[in-house]
Design an enzyme around this catalytic site. Structure first.
Site, PDB file in Angstrom:
ATOM      1  N   ALA A  11     111.846 150.932  72.717  1.00 48.02           N
ATOM      2  CA  ALA A  11     112.801 151.253  71.653  1.00 48.02           C
ATOM      3  C   ALA A  11     112.741 150.086  70.657  1.00 48.02           C
ATOM      4  O   ALA A  11     111.803 149.294  70.699  1.00 48.02           O
ATOM      5  CB  ALA A  11     114.191 151.444  72.244  1.00 48.02           C
ATOM      6  N   VAL A  12     113.725 149.953  69.821  1.00 50.99           N
ATOM      7  CA  VAL A  12     113.629 148.979  68.729  1.00 50.99           C
ATOM      8  C   VAL A  12     113.366 147.546  69.217  1.00 50.99           C
ATOM      9  O   VAL A  12     112.470 146.853  68.705  1.00 50.99           O
ATOM     10  CB  VAL A  12     114.867 149.080  67.790  1.00 50.99           C
ATOM     11  N   ASN A  33     106.261 152.936  78.061  1.00 53.44           N
ATOM     12  CA  ASN A  33     107.610 153.472  77.872  1.00 53.44           C
ATOM     13  C   ASN A  33     107.716 154.761  78.673  1.00 53.44           C
ATOM     14  O   ASN A  33     106.739 155.499  78.791  1.00 53.44           O
ATOM     15  CB  ASN A  33     107.852 153.753  76.381  1.00 53.44           C
ATOM     16  N   SER A 128     118.511 136.766  71.777  1.00 52.22           N
ATOM     17  CA  SER A 128     119.431 137.023  70.666  1.00 52.22           C
ATOM     18  C   SER A 128     118.701 137.036  69.343  1.00 52.22           C
ATOM     19  O   SER A 128     117.719 136.324  69.152  1.00 52.22           O
ATOM     20  CB  SER A 128     120.544 135.987  70.613  1.00 52.22           C
ATOM     21  N   LYS A 182     123.905 133.758  77.490  1.00 51.81           N
ATOM     22  CA  LYS A 182     123.805 134.776  76.439  1.00 51.81           C
ATOM     23  C   LYS A 182     125.155 135.471  76.264  1.00 51.81           C
ATOM     24  O   LYS A 182     125.590 135.752  75.147  1.00 51.81           O
ATOM     25  CB  LYS A 182     122.709 135.802  76.764  1.00 51.81           C
ATOM     26  N   HIS A 185     127.305 133.078  74.403  1.00 51.90           N
ATOM     27  CA  HIS A 185     126.822 133.112  73.010  1.00 51.90           C
ATOM     28  C   HIS A 185     127.484 134.279  72.265  1.00 51.90           C
ATOM     29  O   HIS A 185     127.996 134.123  71.163  1.00 51.90           O
ATOM     30  CB  HIS A 185     125.293 133.245  72.982  1.00 51.90           C
ATOM     31  N   ASN A 186     127.466 135.447  72.878  1.00 52.00           N
ATOM     32  CA  ASN A 186     128.056 136.621  72.231  1.00 52.00           C
ATOM     33  C   ASN A 186     129.565 136.464  72.067  1.00 52.00           C
ATOM     34  O   ASN A 186     130.126 136.893  71.063  1.00 52.00           O
ATOM     35  CB  ASN A 186     127.737 137.892  73.020  1.00 52.00           C
ATOM     36  N   GLU A 189     130.121 134.302  69.221  1.00 52.24           N
ATOM     37  CA  GLU A 189     129.820 135.123  68.031  1.00 52.24           C
ATOM     38  C   GLU A 189     131.061 135.947  67.623  1.00 52.24           C
ATOM     39  O   GLU A 189     131.406 136.007  66.448  1.00 52.24           O
ATOM     40  CB  GLU A 189     128.635 136.022  68.396  1.00 52.24           C
ATOM     41  N   TYR A 190     131.736 136.526  68.591  1.00 56.14           N
ATOM     42  CA  TYR A 190     132.970 137.279  68.301  1.00 56.14           C
ATOM     43  C   TYR A 190     133.989 136.365  67.609  1.00 56.14           C
ATOM     44  O   TYR A 190     134.634 136.754  66.639  1.00 56.14           O
ATOM     45  CB  TYR A 190     133.617 137.783  69.602  1.00 56.14           C
ATOM     46  N   LYS A 260     130.392 146.195  71.977  1.00 52.10           N
ATOM     47  CA  LYS A 260     129.556 146.709  73.064  1.00 52.10           C
ATOM     48  C   LYS A 260     129.921 146.078  74.410  1.00 52.10           C
ATOM     49  O   LYS A 260     129.270 146.325  75.406  1.00 52.10           O
ATOM     50  CB  LYS A 260     128.090 146.448  72.748  1.00 52.10           C
ATOM     51  N   ARG A 448     159.093 128.090  88.511  1.00 51.16           N
ATOM     52  CA  ARG A 448     158.328 128.573  89.666  1.00 51.16           C
ATOM     53  C   ARG A 448     158.952 128.066  90.966  1.00 51.16           C
ATOM     54  O   ARG A 448     158.986 128.757  91.984  1.00 51.16           O
ATOM     55  CB  ARG A 448     156.863 128.122  89.567  1.00 51.16           C
TER      56      ARG A 448
END
Ligand code: NDP
Length: 483
Positions: A11-12, A33, A128, A182, A185-186, A189-190, A260, A448
């Site tokens: 795929a891509v 594939n 990435s 990774k 990292h994401n 990124e958020y 995602k 507590r």
């Protein structure tokens, strides 16, 4: 002639990675594939790549020189498991299976263990940079064994992005380390995207800047400390006009953010490890809030129909654009500091030896969070590998201190104007929490102890203590509670 490397999944991402590999000196690339039509299309469109194409998995494996190395770029989850099994049944001890998909690092740990028991090398690697990165040079974060890295390293170095002469790939750590970083990292990124979005919103709604002016502001920011891919593409997005209406495209895009799931994974794991990644958390929640269409509509109707005192437009200083820039920078430092804390905690929990400086280096190009800023993180860990938090590195401490007053002002203005700035304000609260002499956690410990006899420690004595709240309220010394 046999191939020194194979790619499964065209795929891509897979086809671009295969083309990247084929364009490098010395590589012969085998491709496969599940649906053969995709393979045919790639091979027909790119004869220059000299791909060795196979219609069946048996043929594909037969075209690989030993030790065989194949990179899987298929749908994460079940698809990846299916392809791993197909390869594992045909591979021999010493061969290498690489998963370049967005796998959950827990899956990677499991797969590495299972394949190791069968004599095979398994390398889960974060990749990435999206499709463009896969083609022209991504940032690559491989885990797996040091032995597999010996074979795989030169191949990955040849296709990675280059930052200041160095390829953006390093052996992050064993088994799931690559997919773990990774994931973080994401998450970062958020947070970065959320902070940029808040800066945009404040400048537009409070600062009164037009979208056109904001394009110039972002372009200007991109020549300084904030220089980064995300700032650059923000200017591009803002500059885009909608062909149909002639309005800025950003004004016709529905304001409900999708995701995602890697941001959610980051926060879930941070909660488990007890690491306050509030910047990432706020970013994940902000996307969730944006997609609560019905609640937003109900709330809008409710506040519009009410007689509440609506937030007034506060006095905006002449320096507002630069104030927001300083607030964005300081908040960004916090978000990265928190992300790196999570990596340190993950490394400890899962037994990885992660070089934080090397990690910052490989994020300087190819990936989505690439930024000039990362050079400062490289420097910080070079000077002090065991830095307690990035916020105390002299450069970052100074950068935050010099913008601290304006950071507070911006958060105050946002609150007064009724413009949400969860990223900016939670970053400031985190900073203030770490910097405080005393935290109200003392009261929480008291609470507590009151309802659960959970005990507390004292500032002036060792040991654990409990107050007899329902008795005479005297204090007793106890053995440490396990709660
Ligand atoms: P997709 O995630 O859309 O996956 C499609 C590919 O998976 C096709 O080649 C498909 O084969 C194959 N596939 C799915 N299920 C199976 C199965 N059971 N058996 C064999 N093959 C299967 O492709 P992308 O290129 O977008 O992404 C590939 C991987 O890279 C994913 O894990 C993704 O998360 C990750 N990634 C993606 C990025 C991006 O920007 N898109 C960035 C970084 C990582 P078929 O043609 O036969 O259907």
């Amino acid at each position: 002639d046999r191939a020194n490397i194979g790619v499964v999944g065209l795929a891509v991402m897979g086809s671009n990675l295969a083309r990247n590999l084929a364009s490098r000196e010395g590589n012969t690339v085998a491709v496969y594939n599940r649906t053969y039509a995709r393979t045919e299309e790639l091979v027909t469109e790119h004869p220059e790549a000299g791909f060795i194409a196979s219609e069946t998995i048996d043929d594909f494996v037969a075209t690989l020189a030993t030790p065989r190395t194949a990179i899987i770029m298929v749908q994460a989850g079940k698809g990846t498991d299916a392809v791993i099994e197909q390869l594992a049944e045909r591979f021999e001890p010493g061969d290498i299976i690489v998963d370049g998909g967005n796998a959950n690092f827990n899956d990677t740990i499991r797969r590495e263990r299972e394949l190791r028991e069968r004599g095979l090398n398994f390398v889960g690697t974060g990749i990435s940079g999206g499709e463009e990165g896969a083609l022209n040079g991504p940032s690559i974060m491989p885990g797996g064994s040091p032995e597999a890295w010996t074979t795989l390293g030169p191949i990955l170095k040849s296709i990675a992005a280059v930052a200041e002469g160095e390829p953006c790939v390093t052996h992050v750590g064993t088994d799931g380390a690559g997919h773990f970083v990774k994931m973080v990292h994401n998450g970062i990124e958020y947070a970065d995207m959320q902070l940029i979005a808040e800066a945009y919103d404040l400048l537009r709604r409070v600062g009164g800047l037009s979208v056109e002016q904001l394009v110039d502001v972002f372009k200007d920011w991109n020549t300084g400390d904030l220089e980064s891919y995300l700032i650059e593409i923000s200017a591009e997005v803002l500059a885009q006009k909608d062909a149909e209406t002639g309005q800025p495209l950003v004004d016709v895009i529905l304001d409900e953010a999708g995701s995602k799931g890697t941001g959610v994974w980051t926060v879930q794991n941070a909660l488990g490890l007890g690491i306050p990644v509030s910047g990432i958390g706020e970013a994940v929640f902000a996307r969730a809030v944006s997609s609560k269409t019905a609640q937003r509509a109900a709330m809008r109707a409710s506040v519009q129909g009410s007689t509440r005192a609506h937030p007034a437009t506060p006095q905006v200083p002449d320096t507002f654009v630069d104030d927001v820039r300083a607030a964005l920078y300081a908040s960004k430092v916090v978000a990265y500091a928190q992300g790196f804390d999570l990596i340190v905690a993950g490394a400890k929990e899962y037994g990885w030896d992660i070089d934080l400086g090397a990690l910052a280096k490989i994020w300087r190009a190819g990936c989505i969070i690439r930024a000039r800023f990362l050079n400062r993180i490289v420097d910080a860990y070079a000077a002090e590998p065991d830095l307690e938090t990035l916020l105390v590195d002299p450069y970052f401490a100074d950068a935050v201190a010099s913008g601290e007053e304006t950071w507070r002002r911006v958060v105050g203005i946002a609150a007064a104007a009724g413009v949400p700035a969860p990223g900016f304000s939670s970053a400031l609260s985190y900073f203030d929490s770490l910097a405080a002499d005393r935290l109200p956690a003392a009261l929480i410990q008291g609470q507590r102890d009151f309802f659960g006899a959970h005990t507390y420690k004292r500032v002036d004595k060792d040991g654990a203590f409990h107050t007899l709240w329902s008795g005479d309220r005297s204090e007793i010394s106890t053995t440490p509670s396990t709660h």
